[in-house]
Enzyme design. Structure first.
Site, short mmCIF file in Angstrom:
data_model
loop_
_atom_site.label_atom_id
_atom_site.label_comp_id
_atom_site.label_asym_id
_atom_site.label_seq_id
_atom_site.Cartn_x
_atom_site.Cartn_y
_atom_site.Cartn_z
CE LYS A 147 -7.14 9.54 8.99
NZ LYS A 147 -5.83 9.54 8.33
CG HIS B 58 -2.07 0.83 1.20
ND1 HIS B 58 -3.08 0.68 0.28
CD2 HIS B 58 -2.44 1.89 1.97
CE1 HIS B 58 -4.01 1.60 0.48
NE2 HIS B 58 -3.64 2.36 1.49
CD GLU C 184 -9.75 7.49 5.12
OE1 GLU C 184 -9.53 7.85 3.96
OE2 GLU C 184 -9.03 7.83 6.08
CD GLU D 190 -7.48 12.38 3.26
OE1 GLU D 190 -8.24 11.77 2.46
OE2 GLU D 190 -7.07 11.86 4.30
CG ASP E 222 -5.95 12.89 7.51
OD1 ASP E 222 -6.23 12.81 8.72
OD2 ASP E 222 -5.47 11.91 6.90
CE LYS F 57 -7.29 8.57 1.58
NZ LYS F 57 -7.61 9.07 2.93
CE LYS G 143 -3.59 7.30 1.44
NZ LYS G 143 -3.61 8.38 2.45
C1 MUC Z 1 -4.58 8.84 5.40
O1 MUC Z 1 -3.71 9.70 5.44
O2 MUC Z 1 -5.69 9.22 5.14
C2 MUC Z 1 -6.36 6.35 4.93
C3 MUC Z 1 -6.66 5.55 3.88
C4 MUC Z 1 -5.46 5.10 3.35
O3 MUC Z 1 -5.29 4.37 2.38
O4 MUC Z 1 -4.43 5.66 4.05
C5 MUC Z 1 -4.96 6.34 5.12
C6 MUC Z 1 -4.22 7.43 5.73
MG MG Z 2 -5.18 11.31 4.83
#
Ligand code: MUC
Ligand code: MG
Length: 378
Positions: A272, A21, A325, A223, A248, A166, A168
């Site tokens: 969170k 991941h 999520e 985000e 976040d 989502k 990254k």
């Molecule tokens: C984050 O920073 O949001 C949440 C979902 C994911 O894949 O990583 C996280 C951390």
């Molecule tokens: Mg995040």
């Protein structure tokens, strides 16, 4: 209600992920769960969990430091004491330990699980009552490879498991991230909601360029595009673009939420439990957001089932404009609860028996538990 905490055990479990991941600051091949087993009066046992991402890559607490904060500083203050609820528990923890919200979240979760079992109520009922027992949940496409992400997204859409994704981004140059995002946008179709998480990787100039392009691509939410300390620029970005910004890392507690809202932030907040110090503490941020007209998103630190379910109980009491999520357990190859959560039709269902509403497979806990002398670099 009074509950005496008699013993607190903490343990680190290393569970492999189903695939690497990839985030802007770390690639996870395994997730470390810090589990807390809290033994209370009348033979009641509560379980809690804390996780982070990439060791110390995401925030100032690592799995090992969470364990040390609990074993050395928090547990000795709690064991042998009677508490009437999470607020008195927190007053005690905050008096002796500053910060360390991830460690406190694991303990608050275990305590809520125990209180719920004592009172015969699910945690959601202790926190205000569930509005729903099926919460919206997206999936993060983060294999690091565009083609693999597209194949994964198509498969999950065909299965009907998720309809929101989502991505990254932030580890690669902007132009590459934009190509990656556009390819996924085109491949998955317009009916899918796509969001991106930059995990603080951009400076402000890159963010201005990047968000403008993401707006054209049809992304729904961006985000944490810039560093968590840069609140001024985050507010400006939120006012500059119609594409909403999700805070976040920049917003952990009710105090952060108040300051950002008062400064004119127009985006949304990722709740969170770990950032706030537990499910009940995270809801205080939710209340500030509600008062400021800021939309909510149920965020994860990629917890396993215990942490995920603790958060779901809290989120179920709120209206999540941006969904959640809470897919962490699906990213792990194995689970320590006996009946896994059900994910279908873009939703995850919330257990409703007392406490967290789960049974722990203690053989699995022992199997994945890291030996006392062991260490793991994520
Ligand atoms: C984050 O920073 O949001 C949440 C979902 C994911 O894949 O990583 C996280 C951390
Ligand atoms: Mg995040």
């Amino acid at each position: 209600m009074q509950l005496t905490i008699e013993k607190i055990d903490s343990m680190l479990l290393d569970i492999p992920t189903i695939r690497p991941h990839k985030l802007s600051m770390a690639t996870m091949a395994c997730q470390t769960l810090l589990l807390v087993k809290m033994s209370c009066s009348q033979g009641i046992v509560g379980w809690g969990e804390a996780t982070t991402i990439g060791g110390l890559g995401y925030g100032p607490e690592s799995p090992e430091s969470i364990k040390s904060a609990i074993d050395t500083y928090l547990a000795p203050r709690l064991v042998g004491h009677e508490f009437s609820g999470v607020e008195t528990l927190h007053q005690c923890m905050d008096q002796y330990v500053k910060g360390n919200s991830f460690a406190k979240s694991a303990l608050e979760t275990a305590f809520l699980d125990a209180v719920g079992k004592k009172l015969g109520l699910p945690i959601s009922a202790l926190l205000g009552g569930a509005q729903t027992n099926a919460l919206p949940v997206l999936w993060t496409l983060a294999s690091g490879d565009t083609k693999q992400d597209i194949a994964e997204g198509r498969k999950l859409l065909a299965q009907g498991r998720h309809n929101t994704f989502k991505l990254k981004i932030g580890a690669k140059p902007l132009i590459e991230d934009l190509r990656h995002t556009l390819a996924i946008r085109q491949a998955l179709g317009d009916s899918v909601s796509l969001r991106v998480d930059v995990n603080q990787a951009w400076d402000t100039a890159t963010a201005i360029k990047g968000i403008a392009a993401l707006q054209d691509i049809g992304i729904d939410l961006v985000e944490q595009p810039i560093a968590l300390w840069n609140k001024t620029a985050l507010v400006e970005l939120s006012q500059r673009f119609t594409l909403p910004i999700l805070a976040d890392e920049a917003v952990s507690t009710l105090y952060d939420g108040y300051a950002l809202a008062a400064a004119g932030f127009t985006g949304a907040y990722a709740l969170k439990i770990a950032k706030a110090g537990g499910p009940a503490q995270a809801l205080k941020l939710a209340h500030v957001a509600n008062a400021a007209g800021i939309g909510l998103y149920g965020g994860t630190m990629l917890e396993g089932s215990i942490g995920t379910i603790a958060a779901l109980h809290a989120w179920s009491t709120q209206t999540l404009y941006w969904g959640s999520e809470m897919f962490g357990p699906l990213l792990l190859k194995d689970d320590v609860i006996t009946t896994p959560l059900v994910f279908e039709q873009g939703r995850v269902s919330l257990p409703n028996s007392p406490g967290l509403g789960v049974s722990i497979d203690e053989d699995k806990v022992s199997f994945y538990q890291r030996p006392a002398s062991g260490h793991r670099i994520q």
